[in-house]
Design an enzyme around this catalytic site. Structure first.
Site, PDB file in Angstrom:
ATOM      1  CG  HIS A 190       9.489   5.050  -4.155  1.00 38.97           C
ATOM      2  ND1 HIS A 190       8.837   6.147  -4.112  1.00 38.97           N
ATOM      3  CD2 HIS A 190       8.493   4.203  -3.353  1.00 38.97           C
ATOM      4  CE1 HIS A 190       7.911   6.142  -3.344  1.00 38.97           C
ATOM      5  NE2 HIS A 190       7.825   5.181  -2.736  1.00 38.97           N
ATOM      6  CG  ASP A 219      15.472   6.661  -2.532  1.00 37.41           C
ATOM      7  OD1 ASP A 219      15.388   6.426  -1.269  1.00 37.41           O
ATOM      8  OD2 ASP A 219      14.368   6.283  -3.176  1.00 37.41           O
ATOM      9  CD  GLN A 224      11.995   0.834   1.643  1.00 37.38           C
ATOM     10  OE1 GLN A 224      12.361  -0.178   2.747  1.00 37.38           O
ATOM     11  NE2 GLN A 224      10.749   1.096   1.422  1.00 37.38           N
ATOM     12  CE  LYS A 264       9.651   4.514   3.166  1.00 40.79           C
ATOM     13  NZ  LYS A 264       8.426   3.981   2.775  1.00 40.79           N
ATOM     14  CB  CYS A 290       5.144   4.412  -5.027  1.00 34.83           C
ATOM     15  SG  CYS A 290       3.744   5.006  -4.037  1.00 34.83           S
TER      16      CYS A 290
HETATM   17  N1  PMP Z   1      12.245   5.746  -1.825  1.00 35.69           N
HETATM   18  C1  PMP Z   1      12.067   4.495  -1.681  1.00 35.69           C
HETATM   19  C2  PMP Z   1      12.813   3.313  -1.956  1.00 35.69           C
HETATM   20  C3  PMP Z   1      10.991   4.104  -0.810  1.00 35.69           C
HETATM   21  O1  PMP Z   1      10.476   2.969  -0.427  1.00 35.69           O
HETATM   22  C4  PMP Z   1      10.107   5.215  -0.460  1.00 35.69           C
HETATM   23  C5  PMP Z   1       8.834   4.852   0.517  1.00 35.69           C
HETATM   24  N2  PMP Z   1       7.876   4.099   0.022  1.00 35.69           N
HETATM   25  C6  PMP Z   1      10.486   6.426  -0.725  1.00 35.69           C
HETATM   26  C7  PMP Z   1      11.536   6.719  -1.517  1.00 35.69           C
HETATM   27  C8  PMP Z   1       9.580   7.923  -0.451  1.00 35.69           C
HETATM   28  O2  PMP Z   1       9.589   7.768   1.155  1.00 35.69           O
HETATM   29  P1  PMP Z   1       8.549   8.883   1.722  1.00 35.69           P
HETATM   30  O3  PMP Z   1       7.323   8.554   1.158  1.00 35.69           O
HETATM   31  O4  PMP Z   1       8.706   8.587   3.267  1.00 35.69           O
HETATM   32  O5  PMP Z   1       9.059  10.292   1.400  1.00 35.69           O
END
Ligand code: PMP
Length: 408
Positions: A130, A207, A210, A233, A371
């Site tokens: 991401h 990270d 998910q 999430k 993203c």
């Molecule tokens: N890492 C991953 C794998 C994500 O899916 C996301 C959110 N789509 C993020 C980081 C970023 O999360 P946040 O926007 O809550 O900071």
């Protein structure tokens, strides 16, 4: 409303009524919410906890001897301990509250990365990250003179330990990798990656954005140096995130922000003495958010995180199978998705048009690059439709998704 939309089976039948937003009508249809990888909906239990906090305990923390101040401080301290237990971290001081997974990664990159990465070193990420686990590392490399390297994904868009091994050199200082891909739900072998990396003296940042809503996460078992996620999430509120870090690493990590609450005293020119975790939490904290994340953790643990994971994965497997059987559809990733996420395209159609078509049936999916543009580029597509599942989704909703895609 179709008959399918009125019946629910399995976990969804038990929990659906917990989610006020899911029992409302959207343009005359009940919402079929399949955008959980972006944000999950919030159960009443979490909303009530936050409401009750504001009604009964609201104050600032660590600043007053009055009753409300002490209650708020108590909630704040207990939240940290609850998050520690949720992750099985060794100590509460290894838990830092941030506003999001994104802020957590930035804190590691700027606060820790700059301490351990220098000119000529390498930072290794994977080809499915991401942007939040890519851009902070890119900037770290630009600022330090290090090189950003990328472990490549295979023809299914999946990562193996070997893909990391192939890119590790004696200059690799740090690896950053997602626990679960936000595009196609692939569960990455993070435990093995960490073990391999530590064998070379490399730090690993995982990270978990998910992952945490779909499986038990034990940071001591994974042995990652840092692990991060966001509450929104995992059935919690926006604006609340977590960064776990090993105590010895936090000792040498610089804060992103300076200000009130991070140090017991400050002066015009004397040394600034501050210790983790408060060192990283300058300013008044998001106490209601912490109350919310604790309630979300309790909610998930009451359902059983591994049970939830099996439920979400079963929906993804059926969705992938049903969509593939339609013909003219590409579902990305291996034959059996392992997380609760699938990405697909309808041959000859723009993913946004497919998303709009599904929306006309009340079905919320995500469309675009999620993203994760470098990964989407590597699949040779302009984007995809992503369906991601949560506790309140049912097999009936999956069948509705398949039937609705068919009419596209
Ligand atoms: N890492 C991953 C794998 C994500 O899916 C996301 C959110 N789509 C993020 C980081 C970023 O999360 P946040 O926007 O809550 O900071």
């Amino acid at each position: 409303m179709t008959p399918e939309q009125t019946t629910l089976s399995g976990l969804a039948r038990d929990v659906r009524a917990d989610f006020p937003i899911l029992v409302t009508d959207l343009d005359g249809k009940p919402p079929v919410y399949l955008d959980n990888a972006a944000t999950t909906q919030i159960p009443r239990h979490v909303l009530d906890a936050m409401y009750n906090y504001y009604c009964n305990d609201n104050s600032n923390v660590g600043r007053g001897v009055h009753t409300l101040g002490m209650r708020a401080t108590d909630r704040f301290m207990r939240s940290r301990e609850r998050v520690r237990a949720f992750l099985n971290a060794a100590e509460a001081r290894e838990i830092v509250f941030t506003k999001s997974a994104t802020e957590s990664v930035n804190l590691v990159a700027q606060g820790f990365g700059t301490q351990v990465v220098s000119d000529g070193d390498e930072v290794l990420i994977s080809g499915l990250e991401h942007h939040s686990n890519l851009l902070p590392w890119r900037r770290l490399c630009e600022r330090t003179g290090a090189t950003l390297k990328v472990a490549t994904v295979d023809e299914h868009g999946e990562l193996s330990l070997d893909s990391f091994r192939a890119k590790i050199t004696e200059r690799t200082r740090l690896i950053a990798v997602a626990h679960v891909s936000n595009v196609q739900g692939t569960v990455n072998p993070v435990r093995e990656i960490v073990a391999e990396a530590h064998g070379h003296g490399i730090f690993v940042v995982v990270d978990g954005a998910q992952a945490v809503a779909h499986r038990s996460v034990d940071v001591r078992d994974i042995d990652a140096d840092f692990y991060c996620f966001s509450a929104h999430k995992m059935y919690g509120p926006h604006g609340t995130g977590v960064l776990y870090g090993k105590a010895e690493h936090f000792e040498r990590t610089e804060p992103l922000l300076l200000g009130g609450g991070m140090a017991p005293i400050a002066s015009y020119d004397g040394p600034l003495v501050s210790v983790p975790p408060l060192r990283f939490e300058a300013g008044s904290p998001n106490i209601a958010g912490m109350v919310g994340i604790v309630a979300a953790m309790d909610y998930l643990d009451d359902l059983g995180r591994d049970e939830v994971g099996k439920h979400d994965a079963a929906l993804a497997v059926r969705a992938a199978e049903g969509l593939r059987a339609l013909g003219g559809i590409t579902v990305y990733g291996a034959q059996v998705p392992r997380g609760g996420i699938i990405s697909f395209n309808v041959d000859g159609m723009n993913p946004h048009d497919v998303g709009s078509h599904l929306n006309s049936f009340g079905i919320a999916t995500r469309t675009g690059v999620h993203c994760a543009s470098p990964f989407i580029d590597s699949l040779g597509i302009i984007g995809s439709v992503r369906a991601s599942f949560g506790v309140y989704n049912s097999m009936e909703e999956v069948e509705l998704l398949i039937a609705s895609v068919k009419t596209a």
